[in-house]
Scaffold this motif. Structure first.
Motif, PDB file in Angstrom:
ATOM      1  N   ASN A 167       0.840  -1.197   0.000  1.00  0.00           N
ATOM      2  CA  ASN A 167       0.000   0.000   0.000  1.00  0.00           C
ATOM      3  C   ASN A 167       0.876   1.249   0.000  1.00  0.00           C
ATOM      4  O   ASN A 167       1.722   1.407   0.876  1.00  0.00           O
ATOM      5  CB  ASN A 167      -0.907   0.022   1.237  1.00  0.00           C
ATOM      6  CG  ASN A 167      -1.749  -1.230   1.348  1.00  0.00           C
ATOM      7  OD1 ASN A 167      -2.677  -1.432   0.593  1.00  0.00           O
ATOM      8  ND2 ASN A 167      -1.410  -2.089   2.320  1.00  0.00           N
ATOM      9  N   LEU A 168       0.671   2.127  -0.984  1.00  0.00           N
ATOM     10  CA  LEU A 168       1.446   3.350  -1.087  1.00  0.00           C
ATOM     11  C   LEU A 168       0.491   4.532  -1.216  1.00  0.00           C
ATOM     12  O   LEU A 168      -0.326   4.594  -2.137  1.00  0.00           O
ATOM     13  CB  LEU A 168       2.373   3.291  -2.299  1.00  0.00           C
ATOM     14  CG  LEU A 168       3.214   4.543  -2.558  1.00  0.00           C
ATOM     15  CD1 LEU A 168       4.162   4.805  -1.365  1.00  0.00           C
ATOM     16  CD2 LEU A 168       4.017   4.395  -3.853  1.00  0.00           C
ATOM     17  N   MET A 169       0.592   5.462  -0.262  1.00  0.00           N
ATOM     18  CA  MET A 169      -0.263   6.652  -0.265  1.00  0.00           C
ATOM     19  C   MET A 169       0.568   7.854  -0.703  1.00  0.00           C
ATOM     20  O   MET A 169       1.510   8.246  -0.035  1.00  0.00           O
ATOM     21  CB  MET A 169      -0.839   6.906   1.128  1.00  0.00           C
ATOM     22  CG  MET A 169      -1.823   5.864   1.597  1.00  0.00           C
ATOM     23  SD  MET A 169      -1.024   4.325   2.126  1.00  0.00           S
ATOM     24  CE  MET A 169      -2.386   3.493   2.901  1.00  0.00           C
ATOM     25  N   LEU A 170       0.178   8.414  -1.845  1.00  0.00           N
ATOM     26  CA  LEU A 170       0.900   9.552  -2.410  1.00  0.00           C
ATOM     27  C   LEU A 170      -0.032  10.749  -2.613  1.00  0.00           C
ATOM     28  O   LEU A 170       0.266  11.643  -3.424  1.00  0.00           O
ATOM     29  CB  LEU A 170       1.542   9.158  -3.746  1.00  0.00           C
ATOM     30  CG  LEU A 170       2.675   8.124  -3.654  1.00  0.00           C
ATOM     31  CD1 LEU A 170       3.032   7.601  -5.037  1.00  0.00           C
ATOM     32  CD2 LEU A 170       3.895   8.734  -2.984  1.00  0.00           C
ATOM     33  N   SER A 171      -1.110  10.776  -1.915  1.00  0.00           N
ATOM     34  CA  SER A 171      -2.082  11.853  -2.098  1.00  0.00           C
ATOM     35  C   SER A 171      -1.464  13.196  -1.698  1.00  0.00           C
ATOM     36  O   SER A 171      -0.771  13.310  -0.689  1.00  0.00           O
ATOM     37  CB  SER A 171      -3.323  11.595  -1.251  1.00  0.00           C
ATOM     38  OG  SER A 171      -3.940  10.383  -1.615  1.00  0.00           O
ATOM     39  N   GLY A 172      -1.736  14.219  -2.506  1.00  0.00           N
ATOM     40  CA  GLY A 172      -1.360  15.574  -2.164  1.00  0.00           C
ATOM     41  C   GLY A 172       0.114  15.876  -2.155  1.00  0.00           C
ATOM     42  O   GLY A 172       0.521  16.935  -1.644  1.00  0.00           O
TER      43      GLY A 172
END
Length: 953
Positions: free
Chosen positions: A254-259
């Motif tokens: 899981n990779l979160m790159l939001s914003g």
């Protein structure tokens, strides 16, 4: 020794149960036992309450005003497993504060003012697994701050001021750590070479919202990392990622790159570098991506096994035909909060496994059937768009769609029956907050699997017959907040499995209920009819009760009817509800309830009659509902709880009577509720006196019932206690020896009554004599103080009215006319209006002598007795011959003996007796005249009186 051991065990058990349910500022959630939870949040506490029960397991002290935690705050709470002290003002925590919390598993210190973590701050937390320290001002953490935490798995240090990884060294040496949150700490660099430990078990790392300029993966310290949240890093600046070995993060899913402030090409390069990782979930929200960026295609190319893709909050207006060509594994796609006005029919043609698609919060006007009929799609969210039509190919294959959300669109009419042919598997359909004015035709027979239909917040005014006849599987129908005022008979036909019907906030009136609109709903379990216009003018029974066929109904909600309220409830309004367990009938302005109202609801367990105008409750009202366990009677202007005495409330565990006129709760009220667990009677005008003694002691010391908010109860009476807390009223003098005092008082009263009766029976004349003697004594003293006192009369004549003829015929003419003595006679000389006793005393003392005319009648007269007693006292007091006894007849000894004072007088003195022979009368009057002339020798030296024969007793 055995007895001593038992006593010690009992004392130990008692010590463990110190405390009570009524805790100041706190509530106990649940019951006493191994799962006890105490809630003390948002009550303005500045210190940890000392009265907390020792067995509490879960303690919530959040949203108060603690500035520090001290060593002794939790010493007695050794059973604690969860402690929440978040959202306070804690800046310091003393050493050994948690030394006795060896069982604590979760400690929440979020949103406080801590600036540093010392080595001794968390000593004793050997079993802690979760530590929450986010939103503080922490700048330093000492090296061994967490060394005692052998089982720690989660640490949240987000939103602090730990600006370097070195300042977090104490965290990165914890080998048991699985989840770490260090986002929003002012970190400018994140380099794994700065970490001294190897977090072998770390699976989730949050470094989001840090102003990072570089993220350096130069060492393999995150071998088990599954989730990396780097959302909003960079602080408006570009972020550079460096990988010594791209496979260092080979476990990442899981990779979160939001914003993040990265260009599409930089994002593409990053995801390409993570090709060793088989990513399943990528979040690319709020990146200002457009259709021309081609990032989606590249992501799908680099990560072909992607299952979850979030593209929320970007600037997409349309997507190319083959954009998802390489994302064939996608099962969840979020395209919400973009600028789509339409979606190409071929956009999703490669997504053969897609199950969830969100296009919410866009600008869609239409939705074509290629989206609705995607082969694997189960959930489609089209809410908050501008959709006016949905086109579906009637010849298309059957869709697998189970959830369709069209909430808040522009639909003015429902699809034709044929349009639903392909939606045979639909289980939930949300069409709320649209512009539906009517449902012109029955729902399609194809919707045989539909279980939930939401039509709330439309503009429907009528429900026609057979509208839902084909929805045989429907379980929940929501028609709340329309404008329904007409429901045709048979409107709910076919809903044989309907369990929940919500028709609150409409325009339904009473006449509509009498048309049998609920016929056929034999499976209905919940009916909500709140906020309509149902009203009746009396409690008389209805000819056609509206709920006769709802034999399975469990929950019935009737709150808040019309502008004026329901006013009156017909006696048989609930007829037919034989299975109902909950009735909510609050805020209806009801003034009276017929005593037979609940005879039709024998299984009722929860009843809410709050916010009505009942004032009093007939106990007969509750006799048919012996299973009642919850009763809400708040704000009904109730004067007392005396109705409890006459009802069997053996199963009642919750009673709310907030905001009434209750003044006293006594022992009988308490005993009437043997199973009570919760009592809420806030905002009542309590009387702070001994009448509430039992309630006060019970609230403070019982371990069974929780008196909710007890420490907020305020006195209203007496005036001197008005506004004071009820719990501060001292009951010591009320309860100490109260039974003993009552026993003594009763005994004393009984003895006094018996003594008075005995004295009256045996010594009533002596008592009367003593009383009058005392009055005479007082008068005599008064007379002696008068230096100019003179006699008004020569003699006071004491006689009975039966002897009045002799007095007027013989005594008065002889002594006044012949011998010229001035006599005092009560009928002639007493002062009118003055009390008789005062007249007697004053006139006896105003006369030189007192002549007593004694006869049988005289001896039986109370006033004659009083006159003789006063004269006798004067005789003894003045030592003068002031008393002349004239016996008109011979008195037997037994008649004279009760007058012991007179008897002594007769024995000691001489007396005159009215002669029986006429020739002796002249001598008699001569003796009387001589007796009146004597001064102070008592008549002993008078030669005439001396020869008188004593009266033989």
């Amino acid at each position: 020794m055995i007895s001593l051991f038992i006593i010690l065990v009992l004392l130990s058990i008692t010590a463990q149960r110190v405390g009570c349910f009524s805790l100041q500022g706190c509530q106990v959630q649940g019951v006493w036992g191994p799962d006890m939870k105490v809630l003390c949040y948002l009550v303005g506490l500045s210190r940890v309450p000392r009265s907390l029960p020792a067995m509490v397991v879960n303690l919530d002290l959040s949203q108060n005003r603690f500035s520090n935690l001290q060593e002794n705050d939790f010493q007695n709470l050794s059973q604690l497993q969860v402690l929440n002290v978040s959202q306070n003002e804690i800046s310091t925590i003393e050493s050994r504060t948690f030394s006795n919390q060896g069982r604590l598993e979760l400690l929440n210190l979020t949103s406080n003012r801590l600036i540093g973590i010392s080595n001794s701050m968390f000593t004793g937390l050997n079993n802690l697994t979760t530590l929450m320290l986010s939103h503080n001002n922490i700048t330093t953490i000492e090296l061994h701050a967490f060394s005692s935490m052998k089982h720690i798995r989660i640490i949240d240090l987000a939103s602090n001021k730990l600006q370097t990884l070195d300042s977090m060294h104490a965290v990165f040496v914890l080998s048991t750590l699985e989840k770490l949150h260090i986002g929003d700490n002012g970190l400018y660099n994140f380099a794994t070479e700065d970490l001294r430990g190897t977090l072998m078990n770390l699976t989730r790392l949050d470094i989001s919202r840090n102003p990072l300029s570089e993220i350096n993966m130069t060492s393999n310290v995150f071998q088990s990392l599954h989730s990396l949240d780097s959302s909003y890093v960079g602080g408006g600046h570009s972020v550079k990622w460096f990988f010594k070995d791209p496979c260092f993060l080979n476990a990442l899913k899981n990779l979160m790159l939001s914003g993040v402030n990265m260009t599409p090409s930089e994002l593409s390069d990053l995801i390409q570098h993570l090709s060793c990782s088989s990513l399943e979930n990528i979040q690319l929200n709020y990146l200002n991506l457009t259709d021309s960026d081609n990032l989606v295609e590249q992501v799908c190319s680099f990560q072909p096994n992607l299952k979850y893709l979030q593209l929320q909050g970007n600037n997409f207006t349309g997507l190319k035909e083959d954009v998802f060509k390489n994302c064939t594994s996608l099962i969840h796609l979020d395209l919400s909060m973009n600028n789509f006005q339409e979606v190409s029919k071929l956009t999703f043609k490669h997504l053969h496994f897609l199950q969830v698609l969100s296009l919410a919060y866009n600008k869609l006007f239409v939705v074509s059937d290629d989206i609705v009929q995607m082969p694997s799609l189960q959930m489609l969210d089209l809410s908050y768009n501008n959709i006016k039509y949905i086109f579906m190919n009637q010849s298309a294959s059957t869709s697998k769609l189970t959830h369709l959300n069209l909430f808040c669109n522009q639909l003015t009419q429902l699809f034709s029956s044929s349009q639903f042919q392909a939606l045979g598997g639909l289980a939930e359909l949300h069409i709320g907050k649209n512009l539906l004015l009517e449902i012109s035709a029955p729902f399609s027979p194809a919707l045989v699997m539909l279980k939930l239909l939401e039509l709330r917040k439309n503009k429907l005014t009528a429900i026609r017959k057979h509208t839902f006849i084909n929805l045989s599987a429907l379980q929940t129908l929501n028609l709340v907040a329309n404008q329904i005022e007409s429901i045709e008979a048979g409107a709910f036909d076919g809903l044989s499995h309907l369990e929940t019907l919500l028709i609150g906030s409409n325009n339904i009136a009473s006449p509509l209920l009498e048309k049998g609109i609920f016929n056929g709903l034999t499976s209905l379990k919940e009916l909500q009819m709140f906020s309509n216009y149902i009203s009746y003018t009396s409690t008389e029974k209805l000819e056609r009760p509206p709920f006769l066929q709802l034999k399975s109904l469990k929950i019935f909600t009737l709150n808040s009817q019309g502008h004026t309220g329901l006013l009156h409830l017909p006696a048989n309004f609930f007829e037919g509800l034989i299975s109902v367990t909950r009735i909510h009938a609050g805020n209806l302005a009801i003034t009276t309830l017929d005593s037979t109202t609940f005879t039709y609801t024998p299984k009722l367990k929860e009843l809410d009659l709050s916010n009505n105008l009942l004032k009093t409750i007939d106990p007969a009202l509750f006799k048919p509902i012996a299973n009642l366990s919850q009763l809400h009677i708040s704000r009904i202007d109730l004067q007392s709880l005396d109705f409890l005495f006459h009802v069997n409330f053996s199963k009642m565990f919750l009673l709310r009577a907030v905001g009434n006129q209750l003044q006293v709760i006594n022992q009988k009220h308490i005993k009437a509720l043997p199973s009570l667990s919760f009592l809420d009677i806030r905002q009542n005008p309590f009387t702070c006196n001994c009448d509430n003694k039992d309630f006060l002691n019970w609230s403070l010391h019982n371990l069974k019932t929780q008196v909710l908010h007890f420490y907020g109860y305020i006195c209203a009476y007496p005036p001197g206690s008005k506004g004071k807390p009820l719990h501060q009223f001292k009951t010591t003098w009320c309860r100490v020896y109260s039974e003993f005092i009552l026993f003594i008082s009763t005994s004393v009263v009984t003895i006094l009554v018996m003594a008075c009766c005995t004295v009256y029976h045996l010594f009533r004349w002596q008592v009367a004599y003593a009383y009058y003697l005392f009055l005479a004594f007082l008068y005599d003293k008064k007379q002696k103080r008068k230096s100019d006192s003179k006699y008004t009369y020569d003699a006071f004549v004491s006689y009975n009215r039966h002897d009045e003829e002799w007095v007027m015929r013989d005594l008065l003419p002889t002594l006044e006319e012949q011998y010229h003595w001035k006599l005092c006679l009560h009928h002639r000389d007493f002062q009118p209006g003055k009390p008789i006793l005062d007249n007697i005393v004053e006139n006896i003392y105003a006369s030189r002598k007192t002549i007593c005319i004694i006869s049988e009648q005289y001896l039986g007269s109370e006033w004659c007795s009083s006159e003789m007693q006063v004269a006798s006292f004067r005789l003894f007091d003045e030592r003068k011959d002031v008393l002349i006894l004239i016996f008109l007849q011979e008195i037997p000894k037994e008649r004279l003996s009760p007058y012991h004072r007179m008897r002594k007088l007769v024995k000691r003195k001489t007396y005159l007796r009215w002669p029986q022979k006429r020739e002796e009368v002249q001598l008699f009057w001569h003796k009387v005249n001589m007796a009146l002339k004597t001064l102070d020798d008592g008549g002993e030296n008078n030669p005439i009186l001396r020869g008188t024969i004593p009266y033989d007793l």
